[in-house]
Design an enzyme around this catalytic site. Structure first.
Site, PDB file in Angstrom:
ATOM      1  N   ASP A  64       1.533  26.771   2.454  1.00 37.03           N
ATOM      2  CA  ASP A  64       0.412  26.566   1.541  1.00 37.03           C
ATOM      3  C   ASP A  64      -0.668  27.574   1.915  1.00 37.03           C
ATOM      4  OD1 ASP A  64      -1.706  25.772   0.029  1.00 37.03           O
ATOM      5  OD2 ASP A  64      -1.767  23.707   0.773  1.00 37.03           O
ATOM      6  N   VAL A  65      -0.945  28.531   1.036  1.00 40.52           N
ATOM      7  CA  VAL A  65      -1.909  29.581   1.392  1.00 40.52           C
ATOM      8  C   VAL A  65      -3.328  29.036   1.566  1.00 40.52           C
ATOM      9  CG1 VAL A  65      -0.636  31.543   0.393  1.00 40.52           C
ATOM     10  CG2 VAL A  65      -2.288  30.281  -1.023  1.00 40.52           C
ATOM     11  N   TYR A 156     -10.934  29.416 -12.454  1.00 36.56           N
ATOM     12  CA  TYR A 156      -9.945  30.489 -12.262  1.00 36.56           C
ATOM     13  C   TYR A 156     -10.620  31.864 -12.302  1.00 36.56           C
ATOM     14  CZ  TYR A 156      -5.650  33.173 -13.346  1.00 36.56           C
ATOM     15  OH  TYR A 156      -4.612  34.080 -13.354  1.00 36.56           O
TER      16      TYR A 156
HETATM   17  P1  NAD Z   1       3.699  31.308 -11.326  1.00 36.79           P
HETATM   18  O1  NAD Z   1       3.108  29.961 -11.507  1.00 36.79           O
HETATM   19  O2  NAD Z   1       4.931  31.686 -12.059  1.00 36.79           O
HETATM   20  O3  NAD Z   1       3.972  31.561  -9.762  1.00 36.79           O
HETATM   21  C1  NAD Z   1       2.977  31.245  -8.834  1.00 36.79           C
HETATM   22  C2  NAD Z   1       3.518  31.461  -7.442  1.00 36.79           C
HETATM   23  O4  NAD Z   1       2.483  31.080  -6.532  1.00 36.79           O
HETATM   24  C3  NAD Z   1       4.725  30.624  -7.102  1.00 36.79           C
HETATM   25  O5  NAD Z   1       5.622  31.388  -6.321  1.00 36.79           O
HETATM   26  C4  NAD Z   1       4.157  29.486  -6.270  1.00 36.79           C
HETATM   27  O6  NAD Z   1       5.075  28.986  -5.294  1.00 36.79           O
HETATM   28  C5  NAD Z   1       2.998  30.176  -5.583  1.00 36.79           C
HETATM   29  N1  NAD Z   1       1.949  29.268  -5.160  1.00 36.79           N
HETATM   30  C6  NAD Z   1       1.176  28.460  -5.930  1.00 36.79           C
HETATM   31  N2  NAD Z   1       0.349  27.743  -5.138  1.00 36.79           N
HETATM   32  C7  NAD Z   1       0.609  28.121  -3.863  1.00 36.79           C
HETATM   33  C8  NAD Z   1       0.083  27.744  -2.607  1.00 36.79           C
HETATM   34  N3  NAD Z   1      -0.871  26.817  -2.481  1.00 36.79           N
HETATM   35  N4  NAD Z   1       0.596  28.319  -1.498  1.00 36.79           N
HETATM   36  C9  NAD Z   1       1.579  29.239  -1.595  1.00 36.79           C
HETATM   37  N5  NAD Z   1       2.110  29.659  -2.751  1.00 36.79           N
HETATM   38  C10 NAD Z   1       1.616  29.098  -3.874  1.00 36.79           C
HETATM   39  O7  NAD Z   1       2.498  32.322 -11.619  1.00 36.79           O
HETATM   40  P2  NAD Z   1       2.497  33.837 -12.095  1.00 36.79           P
HETATM   41  O8  NAD Z   1       2.252  33.862 -13.539  1.00 36.79           O
HETATM   42  O9  NAD Z   1       3.633  34.582 -11.523  1.00 36.79           O
HETATM   43  O10 NAD Z   1       1.153  34.326 -11.398  1.00 36.79           O
HETATM   44  C11 NAD Z   1       1.128  35.096 -10.200  1.00 36.79           C
HETATM   45  C12 NAD Z   1      -0.278  35.611  -9.982  1.00 36.79           C
HETATM   46  O11 NAD Z   1      -0.647  36.432 -11.068  1.00 36.79           O
HETATM   47  C13 NAD Z   1      -1.319  34.506  -9.895  1.00 36.79           C
HETATM   48  O12 NAD Z   1      -2.279  34.846  -8.928  1.00 36.79           O
HETATM   49  C14 NAD Z   1      -1.921  34.499 -11.268  1.00 36.79           C
HETATM   50  O13 NAD Z   1      -3.239  34.025 -11.248  1.00 36.79           O
HETATM   51  C15 NAD Z   1      -1.860  35.966 -11.612  1.00 36.79           C
HETATM   52  N6  NAD Z   1      -1.894  36.242 -13.047  1.00 36.79           N
HETATM   53  C16 NAD Z   1      -0.896  35.813 -13.873  1.00 36.79           C
HETATM   54  C17 NAD Z   1      -0.979  36.106 -15.233  1.00 36.79           C
HETATM   55  C18 NAD Z   1       0.089  35.689 -16.214  1.00 36.79           C
HETATM   56  O14 NAD Z   1      -0.101  35.905 -17.424  1.00 36.79           O
HETATM   57  N7  NAD Z   1       1.197  35.109 -15.781  1.00 36.79           N
HETATM   58  C19 NAD Z   1      -2.061  36.807 -15.725  1.00 36.79           C
HETATM   59  C20 NAD Z   1      -3.055  37.234 -14.860  1.00 36.79           C
HETATM   60  C21 NAD Z   1      -2.965  36.947 -13.516  1.00 36.79           C
END
Ligand code: NAD
Length: 248
Positions: A64-65, A156
């Protein structure tokens, strides 16, 4: 021999979505990769297996980060097993969307703990060894919401804007040690995080994206791969939007 050592990459949130694509890309680039995930053991071990044939070591840890001790342990174990971390990518992130008037203290705190404290914990844990080796690349995943804001995402967006200030400060602080610190700010990327949005919201968003499609996690991973590499040796403190033009 030290000069033959493979570069080591650490990726938070590597089991799914953007982080998963980054793990794959950095492993394909020849890095040994240590990634963490929150809960989906199956997804994490399937990724480990998928990459086993590449001839590079990939380790997955449930961390958990938001917990400084857990991150410290993960980084220490990574360094003992794979060596000094050369590249750290923070992709772990969550959303708890709500208009401010409806937002609960828990939603606010949970998002800050994972998205902002988590980035601090990872960077705090890797930076000393990077300073000693006088090189390193930090690539922090923010969001266009952190640059422009987004209704119902004040929690966020605050974290994603915070990441930008954090990365720029670090760039000024540790540049003299050969460490670079950059931000990737994606727009709408097809992942589990965005799959929860309903069709109406998706259609609305699509209309405002000049490239007329959502992004793919692999496209974000390509940018991260570049920033992690020596090809980006003169780039630090920068924010790179990858958003199909949604913000213009
Ligand atoms: P996702 O939900 O598919 O994956 C999230 C990942 O974070 C997973 O591997 C999960 O295990 C991990 N995670 C969540 N909480 C955690 C915790 N407490 N400790 C350790 N790991 C944790 O999300 P995604 O869409 O791949 O997003 C990845 C990053 O990109 C995020 O930071 C998100 O804010 C950012 N982002 C995503 C988008 C989008 O459109 N998908 C857009 C802008 C930014």
């Amino acid at each position: 021999m030290e000069q033959d050592r493979k570069r080591v990459a650490l990726v938070s949130g590597g089991s799914r979505g953007i982080g998963r694509a980054v793990v794959k890309r950095l492993a394909a680039d020849g890095h040994e990769v240590s990634f963490c995930y929150r809960s989906d053991e199956q997804a994490a071990s399937s990724l480990e297996k998928e990459l086993a044939g590449l001839g590079t070591r990939v380790m997955a840890r449930k961390v958990d980060v938001a917990s400084p001790d857990s991150v410290r342990e993960w980084v220490a174990e990574t360094q003992e097993t794979l060596g000094t971390v050369d590249v750290a990518v923070t992709a772990a992130g969550i959303t708890r969307d709500n208009p401010l008037l409806m937002m609960t203290d828990e939603q606010w705190k949970d998002v800050l703990a994972v998205n902002l404290d988590g980035v601090y914990h990872v960077c705090r844990s890797v930076v000393f060894e990077m300073m000693k080796s006088r090189s390193g690349s930090l690539v922090l995943i923010s969001s266009v919401a952190g640059v422009y804001g987004h209704a119902t995402q004040s929690n966020y967006a605050a974290t994603k804007a915070g990441i930008i200030g954090f990365a720029k400060s670090l760039a000024k602080e540790v540049g003299r040690y050969g460490i670079r610190s950059n931000v990737v700010a994606p727009g709408f990327i097809e992942t589990d995080m965005t799959s929860v949005l309903n069709d109406k919201i998706r259609d609305e968003m699509l209309k405002s994206i000049p490239l007329n499609r959502f992004g793919d996690a692999g496209e974000v991973a390509d940018l991260v791969s570049f920033l992690a590499s020596e090809r980006a040796a003169y780039i630090t403190g920068s924010v790179f939007q990858i958003d199909g033009g949604i913000t213009i």
